[in-house]
Design a protein around this motif. Structure first.
Motif, PDB file in Angstrom:
ATOM      1  N   ALA A 148       0.841  -1.205   0.000  1.00 50.42           N
ATOM      2  CA  ALA A 148       0.000   0.000   0.000  1.00 50.42           C
ATOM      3  C   ALA A 148       0.875   1.255   0.000  1.00 50.42           C
ATOM      4  O   ALA A 148       1.944   1.267   0.596  1.00 50.42           O
ATOM      5  N   PRO A 149       0.417   2.325  -0.652  1.00 50.62           N
ATOM      6  CA  PRO A 149       1.208   3.552  -0.728  1.00 50.62           C
ATOM      7  C   PRO A 149       0.925   4.514   0.432  1.00 50.62           C
ATOM      8  O   PRO A 149      -0.008   4.285   1.226  1.00 50.62           O
ATOM      9  N   ALA A 150       1.685   5.614   0.500  1.00 47.44           N
ATOM     10  CA  ALA A 150       1.531   6.599   1.582  1.00 47.44           C
ATOM     11  C   ALA A 150       0.144   7.249   1.566  1.00 47.44           C
ATOM     12  O   ALA A 150      -0.399   7.583   2.620  1.00 47.44           O
ATOM     13  N   GLU A 151      -0.445   7.398   0.382  1.00 51.52           N
ATOM     14  CA  GLU A 151      -1.747   8.086   0.269  1.00 51.52           C
ATOM     15  C   GLU A 151      -2.824   7.428   1.126  1.00 51.52           C
ATOM     16  O   GLU A 151      -3.833   8.048   1.442  1.00 51.52           O
ATOM     17  N   THR A 152      -2.647   6.149   1.458  1.00 52.93           N
ATOM     18  CA  THR A 152      -3.736   5.452   2.129  1.00 52.93           C
ATOM     19  C   THR A 152      -3.386   5.111   3.576  1.00 52.93           C
ATOM     20  O   THR A 152      -4.002   4.227   4.172  1.00 52.93           O
ATOM     21  N   TRP A 453      -2.160   6.298  -7.810  1.00 51.43           N
ATOM     22  CA  TRP A 453      -1.595   5.417  -6.770  1.00 51.43           C
ATOM     23  C   TRP A 453      -2.252   4.039  -6.834  1.00 51.43           C
ATOM     24  O   TRP A 453      -1.582   3.019  -6.627  1.00 51.43           O
ATOM     25  N   SER A 456      -0.888   2.060  -9.855  1.00 55.01           N
ATOM     26  CA  SER A 456       0.490   1.608  -9.566  1.00 55.01           C
ATOM     27  C   SER A 456       0.470   0.456  -8.568  1.00 55.01           C
ATOM     28  O   SER A 456       1.257  -0.484  -8.675  1.00 55.01           O
ATOM     29  N   MET A 457      -0.441   0.542  -7.606  1.00 59.54           N
ATOM     30  CA  MET A 457      -0.525  -0.537  -6.607  1.00 59.54           C
ATOM     31  C   MET A 457      -0.944  -1.845  -7.276  1.00 59.54           C
ATOM     32  O   MET A 457      -0.418  -2.914  -6.951  1.00 59.54           O
ATOM     33  N   ARG A 460       2.022  -3.248  -8.968  1.00 61.07           N
ATOM     34  CA  ARG A 460       2.942  -3.771  -7.936  1.00 61.07           C
ATOM     35  C   ARG A 460       2.450  -5.114  -7.398  1.00 61.07           C
ATOM     36  O   ARG A 460       3.205  -6.056  -7.222  1.00 61.07           O
ATOM     37  N   ASN A 496      -7.751  -0.012   0.791  1.00 58.26           N
ATOM     38  CA  ASN A 496      -6.939   1.205   0.746  1.00 58.26           C
ATOM     39  C   ASN A 496      -7.701   2.362   0.100  1.00 58.26           C
ATOM     40  O   ASN A 496      -7.505   3.519   0.460  1.00 58.26           O
ATOM     41  N   TYR A 500      -8.310   6.013   1.603  1.00 60.75           N
ATOM     42  CA  TYR A 500      -7.959   7.195   0.794  1.00 60.75           C
ATOM     43  C   TYR A 500      -9.122   8.188   0.771  1.00 60.75           C
ATOM     44  O   TYR A 500      -8.948   9.381   1.021  1.00 60.75           O
TER      45      TYR A 500
END
Ligand code: NFC
Length: 614
Positions: A148-152, A453, A456-457, A460, A496, A500
């Motif tokens: 998971a990215p920083a945004e979430t 994001w 991209s997730m 990934r 996520n 978000y």
């Protein structure tokens, strides 16, 4: 060649029958039929009504993907009438939709699909101490929480974690409970399964005990995942909405307000639970079992997924001003709209076909046939776009047996209560697998140049799973295992997405915006006399579309093409199979009279026949 009937397929929503013709010597399924055996008629109920009421009627199409039909209806009516909803309403609807996605997927994996892979009977011979060790090992090996990215990121670190419960005592207690059930001879919810099928021996007893324990554990916790529906929509299933926004007013310090600080706290706790269950139970369990299956070469069942998949796109980041004019897709954070053909050749060789706003109103793109369905069209009409769609039931019975007691379906004539939807005249598979193939292809082929994001997730996740399974994406994704795996990955992205949009909602409220509905176009005297619209949702089972034609303030026509309609459909006029049928034809069966593999591949779609037939 043996003809085998499975009717009903259980652990699904609605009524599904399948028939296969199997070559008993090779186990190859030579032909397959999928039939929806009950009809509902909600499109007729939706005719000649006030468009502002329709979300409440059509939401009753399904209690499992509850909320999605209401959302599709609101989006269709708002598209037709040119209504733009406020930011907060968009955030809230997205939180409700994504929390449904997680709930739906997690309940499917543990409670509708798991028993095709694991058996409570096999769990009795497991060593509870080794099972505790296994659970810790699985979590350590398949730790996917870092995707998971920083945004979430959540602001609430105080949330009490569920995991781990990996103690010998815990697994001993569960094993005792299951033992009592099995010894009583009354298996209850675990009855009528082919527990003696050799495929259950593919997994060690400890995997069976671990998975059965999680089945029971999550049965207890799943209801807490849909708390956002209760807070924002008053209840689940079938939460409340309003055309133009949401009906829940915001007043942060008023303890009696529908939305206040305390209730938003409950929503965030629920989102944290969803993330925890997906990261620490669902995905590690799924990857551990999937890896064993892939290693043993049990990777058939892809079927139509190898040839043609389709998705619609979802989660508008901010308010948008229409679907059919293209603005909806410009705002989506998962731009999965499009069709991909031949992904099985590899992501570089796959063909991408765009599908955008105006295309959804174009009969050259989307249409429905009834050659093999128990419906009729006006004389000479072969196929109809939903905006002109007709729902006229006409039951003609099976090929053999009686209308009340069927022997075999009539594969040459009509055999299902489900229509056959087509994209440019052909069938397509929809669902999380399709969504993942489309996003992956669009990003890897450079069609999406600036991934969000979420996109991209997704890439990934797919690359990580390819590494874990040791095979490239086009190999594992185009299988029955891939279909189940993508559903789990979709649940992780959805959890996520909830976080978000929760973060966006809270910061928008902090900035002083508490508007939840725009009522300027609520009154019929503000509407065009004749208006058409489409509402799209990437529902848990795939692309969902509702189409409405409004005349003089009433719904002149209302049609839905539902994800399970795409997947469960009977053959087209050109005798092309839909996704269920094609996936069965791409499956081998060890014991013709106990076709567990068929149950498994059909369950991998998470069938919802109540939706499919509507
Ligand atoms: Ni019922 Fe639905 C159907 C979903 O396929 N997802 O769009 C609706 O159900 O589960």
């Amino acid at each position: 060649m043996k003809r085998v009937v499975v009717d009903p397929i259980s652990r699904i929503e609605g009524h599904l029958r399948v028939e296969i013709k199997v070559d008993e010597a090779s186990g190859k399924v030579e032909d397959a039929l999928s039939s929806g055996t009950a009809w509902r008629g909600i499109e007729l109920v939706a005719k000649d009504r006030d468009p502002r009421d329709l979300w409440a009627f059509v939401q009753r199409i399904c209690g499992v993907c509850t909320t999605t039909h209401a959302l599709a209806s609101l989006r269709a009516v708002e598209d037709a009438l040119g209504i733009t909803i406020p930011k907060n309403a968009n955030y809230i609807r997205n939180i409700m939709h994504s929390s449904l996605d997680v709930h739906d997927h997690i309940v499917h994996f543990y409670h509708l699909h798991a028993l095709d892979w694991v058996s409570p009977v096999a769990a009795l011979s497991a060593d509870p101490a080794k099972t505790a060790q296994l659970q810790n090992d699985v979590l350590a090996t398949y730790n996917v929480s870092g995707l998971a990215p920083a945004e979430t990121a959540s602001k609430d670190s105080a949330y009490p974690k569920e995991f781990p419960k990996a103690t010998t005592a815990y697994f001993t207690a569960v094993q005792q409970k299951v033992k009592k059930i099995v010894e009583s001879g009354q298996l209850g919810i675990f009855s009528a399964q082919w527990w003696d099928h050799p495929d259950y021996n593919l997994l060690p007893p400890e995997v069976h005990l671990m998975a059965v324990s999680h089945y029971l554990n999550i049965l207890d916790r799943q209801r807490d995942i849909v708390i956002p529906h209760v807070v924002f929509g008053g209840k689940n299933p079938h939460p409340h909405y309003i055309v133009g926004g949401m009906p829940c007013s915001i007043s942060m310090n008023d303890m009696n307000a529908p939305i206040n600080t305390q209730r938003l706290g409950a929503v965030e706790q629920s989102i944290a639970l969803a993330k925890d269950l997906v990261d620490n139970f669902y995905l590690p369990d799924l990857l551990a079992i999937g890896k064993i299956y892939v290693e043993k070469g049990m990777i058939d069942g892809g079927g139509l997924a190898k040839k043609r998949v389709m998705s619609y796109g979802d989660y508008p980041d901010d308010t948008y001003t229409g679907t059919s004019n293209g603005d909806y897709h410009k705002k989506c954070i998962v731009r999965s709209n499009g069709v991909v053909e031949n992904f099985a050749l590899g992501v570089d060789k796959a063909t991408f076909i765009p599908l955008e706003g105006k295309d959804f109103m174009d009969p050259q793109y989307l249409s429905e046939e009834v050659d093999h369905s128990w419906f009729t069209y006006p004389d000479g009409t072969k196929t109809l776009h939903p905006i002109e769609g007709v729902t006229d039931p006409k039951f003609t019975g099976p090929k053999s047996g009686t209308k009340e007691k069927w022997e075999f379906l009539d594969e040459d004539k009509k055999y299902s209560w489900i229509k056959s939807p087509t994209f440019k005249g052909k069938t397509a598979e929809v669902g999380p697998l399709a969504k993942y193939i489309v996003v992956y292809t669009k990003v890897k082929q450079g069609i999406i140049k600036d991934p969000t994001w979420a996109e991209s997730m997704i890439v990934r996740q797919i690359d990580t799973v390819s590494q874990v399974l040791g095979v490239p994406a086009h190999v594992w994704m185009t299988t029955m295992v891939g279909r189940t795996a993508c559903r789990g990955l979709d649940a992780q992205v959805a959890a996520n997405i909830s976080q978000y949009f929760f973060n966006k909602l809270v910061s928008n409220i902090k900035n002083g915006d508490t508007t939840v509905a725009d009522m300027t176009k609520f009154e019929p005297n503000t509407w065009d006399k004749d208006a058409k619209g489409v509402g799209l949702v990437d529902a848990p089972r795939g692309g969902l579309g509702h189409w409405i034609h409004i005349k003089d303030g009433r719904s002149a026509n209302y049609q839905c093409i539902v994800p399970s309609t795409w997947n469960a459909c009977p053959k087209t006029a050109a005798n092309e199979h839909g996704a269920y049928e094609d996936s069965m034809i791409d499956t081998h069966v060890k014991i013709a009279d106990k076709p567990l593999e068929i149950l498994k591949v059909i369950h991998s779609f998470d069938p919802c026949l109540a939706c499919a037939t509507h």
